[in-house]
Design an enzyme around this catalytic site. Structure first.
Site, short mmCIF file in Angstrom:
data_model
loop_
_atom_site.label_atom_id
_atom_site.label_comp_id
_atom_site.label_asym_id
_atom_site.label_seq_id
_atom_site.Cartn_x
_atom_site.Cartn_y
_atom_site.Cartn_z
N LYS A 6 -9.47 7.98 3.26
CA LYS A 6 -9.94 6.62 2.98
C LYS A 6 -11.36 6.40 3.50
CE LYS A 6 -5.48 4.17 2.84
NZ LYS A 6 -4.54 5.25 3.17
N CYS A 61 0.81 -1.22 0.00
CA CYS A 61 0.00 0.00 0.00
C CYS A 61 0.84 1.28 0.00
CB CYS A 61 -0.95 -0.01 1.19
SG CYS A 61 -1.98 -1.49 1.22
N HIS A 97 -9.75 2.04 0.52
CA HIS A 97 -8.30 1.85 0.48
C HIS A 97 -7.89 1.41 -0.92
CE1 HIS A 97 -4.28 1.16 1.45
NE2 HIS A 97 -4.37 0.34 2.47
N HIS A 123 -2.56 7.56 7.00
CA HIS A 123 -2.84 6.28 6.33
C HIS A 123 -4.26 5.84 6.70
CE1 HIS A 123 -1.90 2.67 4.20
NE2 HIS A 123 -2.05 1.90 5.27
N GLU A 172 -0.88 4.64 14.46
CA GLU A 172 -0.44 5.81 13.70
C GLU A 172 -0.61 7.08 14.53
OE1 GLU A 172 -0.93 7.95 9.32
OE2 GLU A 172 -2.32 6.36 9.90
N PHE A 213 1.71 -3.53 3.88
CA PHE A 213 2.02 -4.84 4.43
C PHE A 213 3.50 -5.15 4.17
CE2 PHE A 213 -2.49 -6.90 3.98
CZ PHE A 213 -2.91 -6.18 5.08
#
Length: 418
Positions: free
Chosen positions: A337, A165, A342, A305, A316, A403
């Site tokens: 998002k 991502c 996403h 994110h 985060e 990831f």
């Protein structure tokens, strides 16, 4: 070393809430949700039956049918958004030194639709191999950058980045570096993703990573809400034209914003889970701030994110508070998002655009779908819940994580001539 200044001179977007950069820009301010029931296949037996799909996208409106059939959707999205950005930039390709113009494009998954369709057809057959001769070239991720360079004749650096991502953000950061170090004058960069198919939805659902709020898709992506239950899969693309400042000025280009720094880091912790205290995220933001030569007090907005997962959202914010201290309370924070879902490997590109729009318009896009505070989140943080907020934005940070523990932070500033 005398680093060159890098500016954004063209933009393009295909998103679940708008098929142009301007449509995307307006939908962000209005707080539009792009989530709805899946239309691309029968998802009735799947754990998650909704996604943030593109609406009304017809590749044949942009290219010949014969060409479209040679491209996986992720590459179609790449070409269309890149073309939007090139047109927007107003550049005359015939006047460029194309040896100093390049393409770096990101995608986390690439031609998953093609792979799924070809392998499924083979598995259902009699064992006789009848594969599409374009199977490999439709599937592999690097062909997005390849197709773009072929279309415009850009003969400079050309490759694709793959960091889950964080892929598009890595692409933009790399393109930025090639220009500021004097190796390129102009770059087409960004990312695209098209994973809304049986394999994509099934795979992420098996990980229990996605929301299962099938009775209310529009509010399923709810970053920082107490009852968030996973991300909503999105698809699309974002494109940016990056240019060396003097090169842009010489041709009278309009300038959207300036990139002033980037940071990269690794969590070195787990293949999917974030570090509980966001150590990698702390490192990447500190790296970006140092690269830009600014302090925490200079930052007005962070496009986080913020995927709407139980662990990721909290870690985060913990990292932001560790890095920014009390300055964190003076910053607007939001997760777009909540609207787009996403976009995986394309997320960094569309969120870079959202950050640039905040700088240009003085409007912070909201984190929609907030219903109940999470006691694990500091209520003094301004997470820009549910409605856009007006604010003069000089500097914005865009965070993207993937990831494997890949982290990228990009810092954009309002363009100010010397």
């Amino acid at each position: 070393m005398n680093l060159r200044r890098v500016v954004v001179t063209g933009i393009g977007a295909l998103t679940p809430i708008g098929n142009t950069a301007e449509a995307f820009r307006q939908a962000l301010v209005q707080g539009v949700s792009g989530a709805a029931d899946i239309t691309k296949f029968d998802a009735s037996k799947f754990r998650t039956r909704f996604a943030c799909e593109l609406k009304g996208f017809d590749p044949e409106a942009f290219m010949e049918k014969k060409e479209a059939r040679k491209l996986d959707p992720f590459a179609q999205y790449a070409l269309v958004s890149a073309d939007q950005a090139m047109v927007d930039s107003g550049v005359d390709v015939t006047k460029l030194d194309t040896a100093r113009c390049g393409v770096i494009w990101g995608s986390g998954i690439g031609g998953l639709t093609t792979f799924y369709e070809e392998v499924s057809a083979f598995a259902k057959g009699d064992g006789t191999p009848r594969f599409n001769p374009f199977f490999i070239t439709k599937m592999i991720i690097d062909l997005s950058a390849g197709h773009i360079s072929i279309k415009y004749g850009f003969r400079g650096v050309n490759y694709s980045t793959v960091s889950a991502c964080a892929s598009a953000s890595n692409a933009i950061a790399e393109a930025y570096n090639y220009i500021r170090y004097g190796k390129m004058d102009m770059m087409i960069t960004g990312g695209s993703e098209a994973a809304t198919n049986e394999a994509g939805i099934g795979g992420f659902a098996a990980m229990r990573a996605m929301s299962e709020r099938n009775d209310d898709p529009k509010t399923a992506s709810r970053p920082f809400d107490k009852n968030r239950d996973g991300f909503v899969l999105g698809e699309g693309a974002g494109a940016l034209i990056l240019e060396e400042l003097e090169h842009a000025q010489a041709r009278g280009a309009k300038i959207y914003a300036e990139i002033i720094g980037t940071g990269m880091s690794a969590d070195a912790y787990h293949i999917t889970a974030p570090h509980p205290e966001g150590l990698g995220v702390q490192l990447v933001m500190n790296n970006a701030l140092q690269d830009a030569g600014i302090s925490t007090k200079d930052v007005d907005y962070i496009n986080v994110h913020g995927t709407s997962t139980p662990l990721g959202d909290v870690s985060e914010l913990i990292a932001i508070q560790k890095v920014f201290g009390d300055d964190a309370y003076d910053i607007n924070i939001s997760s777009t998002k909540s609207m787009t879902g996403h976009l995986l490997g394309a997320a960094g590109a569309v969120e870079a655009l959202a950050s640039i729009f905040a700088i240009q318009d003085g409007i912070i896009p909201p984190t929609i779908n907030h219903f109940e505070d999470d006691p694990a989140i500091d209520p003094k943080l301004n997470l820009t819940f549910n409605k856009a907020q007006k604010r003069d934005v000089n500097i914005a940070i865009s965070n993207t994580f993937g990831f494997g523990g890949h982290n990228v932070s990009m810092i954009f500033s309002k363009y100010k001539p010397d």
